[in-house]
Design an enzyme around this catalytic site. Sequence first.
Site, PDB file in Angstrom:
ATOM      1  N   ASP A  80       0.862  -1.175   0.000  1.00 47.50           N
ATOM      2  CA  ASP A  80       0.000   0.000   0.000  1.00 47.50           C
ATOM      3  C   ASP A  80       0.907   1.237   0.000  1.00 47.50           C
ATOM      4  O   ASP A  80       2.127   1.141   0.147  1.00 47.50           O
ATOM      5  CB  ASP A  80      -0.969  -0.023   1.198  1.00 47.50           C
ATOM      6  CG  ASP A  80      -2.196   0.844   0.924  1.00 47.50           C
ATOM      7  OD1 ASP A  80      -2.140   1.664  -0.013  1.00 47.50           O
ATOM      8  OD2 ASP A  80      -3.200   0.723   1.640  1.00 47.50           O
TER       9      ASP A  80
HETATM   10  C1  BGC Z   1      -5.080   3.171   0.213  1.00 47.01           C
HETATM   11  C2  BGC Z   1      -5.316   2.098  -0.835  1.00 47.01           C
HETATM   12  C3  BGC Z   1      -5.195   2.675  -2.217  1.00 47.01           C
HETATM   13  C4  BGC Z   1      -3.846   3.344  -2.349  1.00 47.01           C
HETATM   14  C5  BGC Z   1      -3.585   3.911  -3.726  1.00 47.01           C
HETATM   15  C6  BGC Z   1      -3.844   4.006  -0.060  1.00 47.01           C
HETATM   16  O1  BGC Z   1      -3.783   5.117   0.761  1.00 47.01           O
HETATM   17  O2  BGC Z   1      -4.988   2.561   1.480  1.00 47.01           O
HETATM   18  O3  BGC Z   1      -6.568   1.516  -0.633  1.00 47.01           O
HETATM   19  O4  BGC Z   1      -5.383   1.677  -3.167  1.00 47.01           O
HETATM   20  O5  BGC Z   1      -3.763   4.399  -1.410  1.00 47.01           O
HETATM   21  O6  BGC Z   1      -4.334   5.027  -3.971  1.00 47.01           O
END
Ligand code: BGC
Length: 722
Positions: free
Chosen positions: A264
Site C-alpha cells: 500500500d
Molecule cells: C489506500 C489504498 C489505495 C492506495 C492507492 C492508499 O492510501 O490505502 O486503498 O489503493 O492508497 O491510492
Amino acid sequence: MTEKELQKLMDSMTLEEKVGQLVQCLAGQFISNEMEMTGPEGELLPKEELNRVMGSVLTFEDARQAKALQDQHLAADPKKIPLLLMLDVIHGLRTTYPIPLAMGCSFDEKLMTECADMARKESAACGVHVTFNPMVDTARDARWGRILETCSEDPLINGRMGAALVRATQREDLSNPENIACCVKHYAAYGAGEGGRDYNTVELSERILRETYLPAYKACLDAGARLVMPSFNSLNGIPSVANQWLMNDVLRREWGFEGVVISDYNAVGELVAHGVAENLRDAARMAMEAGCDIDMVMNAYYLHLANLVRDGEVREEAIDRAVMRVLRLKNELGLFENPYHGADEEKEKELYLCPAHREIARRAAEESAVLLKNDGILPLTDGTRKLALIGPFAEERHLVGFWSRPGAWKDAVTLPEGIRQLKPEIEITTARGCGADIGDTDESGIAAAADAARKADTVILALGEPEYDSGEGRSRAELTLPGPQMKLARAVLKANPRTAVVLFNGRPLVLTELAEIAPAILEMWYPGTEAGSAAARLLFGEANPCGKLSVSLARGAGQYPMAYNHPNTGRPKPEPDSQAFPFTSCYLDMTNRPLYSFGYGLSYTEFEYQALETDRDRMTPEETIRVRITVKNTGSRAGKETVQLYMRDRVASVVQPVQQLIDYKKIRLEPGETRTVEFEIREEQLRFWSFDCRHISEAGEFEISTGYADHLKLTKTFRLEK
Ligand code: BGC
C-alpha cells in the site's frame, strides 16, 4: 511474449533496471494532474532516471495522460518495457455507482457484476491496466471511516461480491484491451483496527483471522485476482507488508498465489514509523523478504534494493522472481504489443456517463437503499402538492462518496433535480436549515426551515454525513448525525409530522433518537451519479425499496465493534432484552441489540414466510440437505426480497456464533405471488476453524432458520452424522 522471451528480457536487464520494475511512482510526479494523494509524495528523486526505469505508475486522470506517460517512459527506456498504469476505481470511474457498503445491501452479485462491468469499460478506455479493487476487509466497527469501502460485516457477502467484481473486471483474457486486472486489498484484517482508528493495530487469534477475515480475500483470489495489496496495519505485531507468515506461508504457499504483491501507499517506508525497521534500507529488505514485489510511491526499493543485493543482504533471485511476476502481468495484459491497452479518448467520450451506464447506476442506487422505518407515509403517492425539501443534503451534489474521481460529484443528480424530473407538477421549496460538518454549531437557519415545513403538505428531510467524513483516514468516535442536524430534525418534525427522512452517509450512523421521532427513514448511503433520481423514484413509489442491511446499525457508538454473528457467551442476556441483567454479558444502560439488525430492510409490500422445509433431518459429510423456503408477497406491489438462510451449530469444540448466514437468494414477487426458494446445505458450510486451526465440521445438531439476524423464524434442526 513467451515465458522464454520474458526470461531472456529479464536476463538482459541490469540490476537497476530490474529494481525499477519494482518501483511505482505517482503519475503526478511526471505529469501535472489533480488527483488526490493519500500519503506523502516522498523526497524528490531524479525524475529522468525514475522515468527511465520505473515499472508502474498510479493515479492518473485520463486516456490522454495514460498515453503520454507511456510514451514518455518508452522513449527513455532502452529495454522498451511498458509501464503498468494503476488506479483506484472503486465504485465506478466517471459514472459512479453506490459505495461498496451500499452495494453489499443489495445482496445482489448480478447487480455488482453489471456495475463492475460498466466500471471496467470506462476504466479500460481511460487507460487503466490495474484497479486497486476489490476491497474486501470485513469490518465491524462503524467508527472506521473505511467501512464505506467494504460490502459487509460478513465475510460471505464480501467474498461473493468481491469475486463477482473480479470476474466482471478481468473476464477471460487480460490481453483484451477492454479488460483490466484486479488487486485485492487490504490483506489482512485492515478492518479490525483497534478502536476503529484507521491504520491502527490489529491483534487477532489465527483462528478468528481464518474464520472471519481471510475467506473474502481467498474468494477473490479463487476468482482469479492477479494482484494483492498487503494492509497498512500490524497484525499480531508485524505490519502486513513485512509479515512473512501472512505473505509467504499463507498467501504464496498455502493458497498458491503466483501473482503480484504491491505494497500500500508508502507501507514499506512505514515499517520505520512502526518501529520494526531501523531505516528505509532495512524496510526494503524486510518487505522483499516477505515477498512484496512492488513498492508503491516511496523510495525504499528504488534507493536501497540494488545495494542490498550488492552487499549480499538480499538475494538477486528474490528480485528476479518479483520482476518476472511483474513482467508476466504486463505480458498477460498484452502491453508489449499494445502499451496503450484500452486507452482511447473517443471511447472515453462515448462511454462516460452514457445513458446505459447512468441507468445501471440508478438501478444500483435504488436496489442498495434500505428503508429503515415507515409508519405508512412512504411512498408519497397520495397527492403531494407542496413539498418542502429541507436539510443540509436537500440540494447537495456531493453524493458520490470517497474514492470517486475528482469532480465526479459535479455529475451527480441532486434530490430536487430528481424530483422535478419525476414529478414536475409538485411545487418545491427548499431550506438548508443547518450545516452537517463535525463541530458546526450554527443553528440560525433552523427556524426558517421549520417555517417552510409548516407551510408544506409534505416534507423530505435530507440529512447525513458530509461526503469526505467517511473514507480513508476518516475515523470518528461519535456516530451521531454531525452538526446541529438532530436539532433541525426535532424542529421540522414538530412543525410537520408528515416528514420522510432521507439519509446520505458512508457509514452506519447512530440513529436512535431519529428513529423514535421520524415516521419514515430511507437510508440511501452515497448512491453515486444517479443519487437524486434514485431517491425520488423510491420516495414517490416508482421503485420499491429492497435493500437489506449488510451491517448492523448500533444504538450507540459504544456498542461497536458489533456483528450479528458474535459468539455465544456463558452468560447470554436473557429476554426480554430491554432490561439490564447484572452478571450477564450486557450493558447496564443499553440493550445488546442493534437498532437495526443485519439483514433487515423494509419494502412497500409485505412478504410472508410460510414454510421452511428440509428433505431430511440427518446427513453425512457426503450428503446434502435441501432446504425449501416458501415466501408469499401478500402486499399490493411487486417487490424484491432477499431470502436469507442462517445456521447455528448447537455444540462444537470451540464457541460458535449465535447465528451465521450461510446462503441467500434475492427474488422478485408479483403481488399475491408465492415462490419456493431452494438451498442446498453441504458439509463445507458447516465447517469452522478449530482451536488448532483446522477447518473441520463436527457431528451433532444444527439449527437452520430464515428471516434476518436477531429475528430468525421457522427454525428446523438436523444432525450431521460421522
Ligand atoms: C489506500 C489504498 C489505495 C492506495 C492507492 C492508499 O492510501 O490505502 O486503498 O489503493 O492508497 O491510492
